[in-house]
Enzyme design. Structure first.
Site, PDB file in Angstrom:
ATOM      1  N   SER A   1      15.698  -5.155   0.287  1.00  0.00           N
ATOM      2  CA  SER A   1      16.337  -3.910  -0.091  1.00  0.00           C
ATOM      3  C   SER A   1      17.627  -4.202  -0.866  1.00  0.00           C
ATOM      4  O   SER A   1      17.598  -4.905  -1.864  1.00  0.00           O
ATOM      5  CB  SER A   1      16.577  -3.055   1.164  1.00  0.00           C
ATOM      6  OG  SER A   1      16.941  -1.745   0.832  1.00  0.00           O
TER       7      SER A   1
ATOM      8  N   ASP B   1       7.110   2.912  -1.863  1.00  0.00           N
ATOM      9  CA  ASP B   1       8.540   2.611  -1.840  1.00  0.00           C
ATOM     10  C   ASP B   1       9.222   3.238  -3.050  1.00  0.00           C
ATOM     11  O   ASP B   1       8.697   3.169  -4.176  1.00  0.00           O
ATOM     12  CB  ASP B   1       8.721   1.084  -1.854  1.00  0.00           C
ATOM     13  CG  ASP B   1      10.125   0.630  -1.498  1.00  0.00           C
ATOM     14  OD1 ASP B   1      11.100   1.229  -2.001  1.00  0.00           O
ATOM     15  OD2 ASP B   1      10.245  -0.333  -0.730  1.00  0.00           O
TER      16      ASP B   1
ATOM     17  N   HIS C   1       9.168   2.038   2.200  1.00  0.00           N
ATOM     18  CA  HIS C   1      10.307   1.126   2.286  1.00  0.00           C
ATOM     19  C   HIS C   1      10.564   0.770   3.757  1.00  0.00           C
ATOM     20  O   HIS C   1      10.597   1.642   4.614  1.00  0.00           O
ATOM     21  CB  HIS C   1      11.552   1.761   1.669  1.00  0.00           C
ATOM     22  CG  HIS C   1      12.673   0.793   1.463  1.00  0.00           C
ATOM     23  ND1 HIS C   1      12.619  -0.198   0.503  1.00  0.00           N
ATOM     24  CD2 HIS C   1      13.864   0.653   2.100  1.00  0.00           C
ATOM     25  CE1 HIS C   1      13.742  -0.893   0.552  1.00  0.00           C
ATOM     26  NE2 HIS C   1      14.502  -0.401   1.507  1.00  0.00           N
TER      27      HIS C   1
END
Length: 328
Positions: free
Chosen positions: A159, A257, A287
């Site tokens: 991330s 995502d 995600h």
């Protein structure tokens, strides 16, 4: 419209327990307190040691806290991963990703250094990337005493950590002080312009990390509205115009995502720049899907990432042992 019907069934149940965060200046402190906790009831890892160090930070800035993970059952100099935690640039901690790092170190017999960089909005760009670069330089210059092979250093994260790792690879290439063997980008947060798309992807970003959260994260890091001109590639790696000379790359992302298209585009640009790149897209995955550890798609992703990192370390070892000679 909902994309729930597209979610992998094994990943769907947990969504009812984890509402997407509503990020504001007022809620950030509470969300940070929850997201920074180390996982409880961690499995024991007897083949590694963990220590805490405070290393010199950027000039005029405080020391940077790092967690150092060393294998205890491996002889000789080992490869190392500089790990950068996620959290949208605004939350998270090295401690909260302790299990992730221990699992990698245990599986591969490598070392790792996990960076507790300063968070936005209190410390906007360039503070976080400068902290990561300070940690990388420390890792490189202390390689001998740590038992690390300085020619087999990778950077990675998930991330925002993946975004920082990508930016760090660019900065490291441009500074020329440290040699990187690999970059390891797990659903990286690379491009502030995703916040300002005229036609955003209709099937991404409903769960866990939403467009609203993304805008808050990028605004906090940049200190301005995302998507505008003159954003440094050391803040948003997707802004880089030249990717030649970057280390070999592993990149994965879930098909649901929010970062799907920016990650696909970055991988495409890496390949067009001649950077060896391995790309995986996992169907039905949102995600942060790796938190559902027993899902088949998570287990496949774990195998893929460990195999890629092992292969990169092995390849860099062999190339250092048998360097290519030029023939005139």
């Amino acid at each position: 419209m909902t994309t729930r019907h597209l979610v992998d069934p094994e990943l769907a149940a947990i969504l009812d327990q984890i509402p997407a965060p509503v990020l504001t200046a007022e809620t950030l402190r509470q969300i940070r307190a929850m997201s920074s906790r180390a996982s409880a009831d961690l499995p024991q890892f007897s083949v590694l040691s963990v220590s805490e160090s405070f290393i010199p930070g950027p000039e005029g800035a405080p020391d940077v806290r790092v967690l150092v993970y060393l294998p205890t059952s491996v002889q000789g100099a080992v490869p190392a991963l500089l790990w950068i935690h996620g959290g949208g640039y605004i939350m998270g901690s090295a401690d909260a990703e302790d299990l992730t790092v221990k699992s990698i170190v245990s599986a591969l017999g490598c070392a790792a250094v996990s960076v507790d960089y300063r968070l936005a909005p209190e410390t906007p760009y360039p503070g976080p990337i400068e902290d990561c670069y300070a940690a990388l330089k420390w890792l490189s210059t202390h390689a001998d005493e740590l038992g690390i092979d300085p020619k087999r250093i990778a950077v990675g994260g998930s991330s925002a950590g993946g975004g920082l790792a990508a930016a760090l690879a660019l900065l490291t290439r441009d500074c020329g002080e440290v040699s990187l063997a690999f970059q390891f980008l797990l659903a990286p947060m690379l491009d502030d312009r995703t916040c300002a798309l005229a036609k955003p992807h209709p099937y991404t970003g409903e769960f866990i990390w939403t467009p609203e959260a993304n805008r808050f994260g990028w605004t906090s890091l940049l200190g301005q509205e995302p998507g505008g001109p003159d954003v440094s590639p050391y803040a948003a790696a997707a802004r880089a115009e030249h990717l030649e000379g970057l280390p070999a790359t592993f990149l994965y992302v879930g098909a649901l995502d929010l970062f799907l298209e920016e990650d696909l585009e970055y991988a495409r640009c890496l390949m067009r720049a001649g950077v060896p790149t391995e790309l995986h897209v996992y169907p039905g995955a949102y995600h942060g899907f790796r938190m559902v550890a027993d899902a088949q798609v998570t287990q496949v992703a774990e195998r893929d990432l460990l195999a890629a990192l092992k292969r990169a370390f092995d390849l860099s070892f062999r190339s250092n042992e048998h360097p290519q000679t030029s023939h005139s």
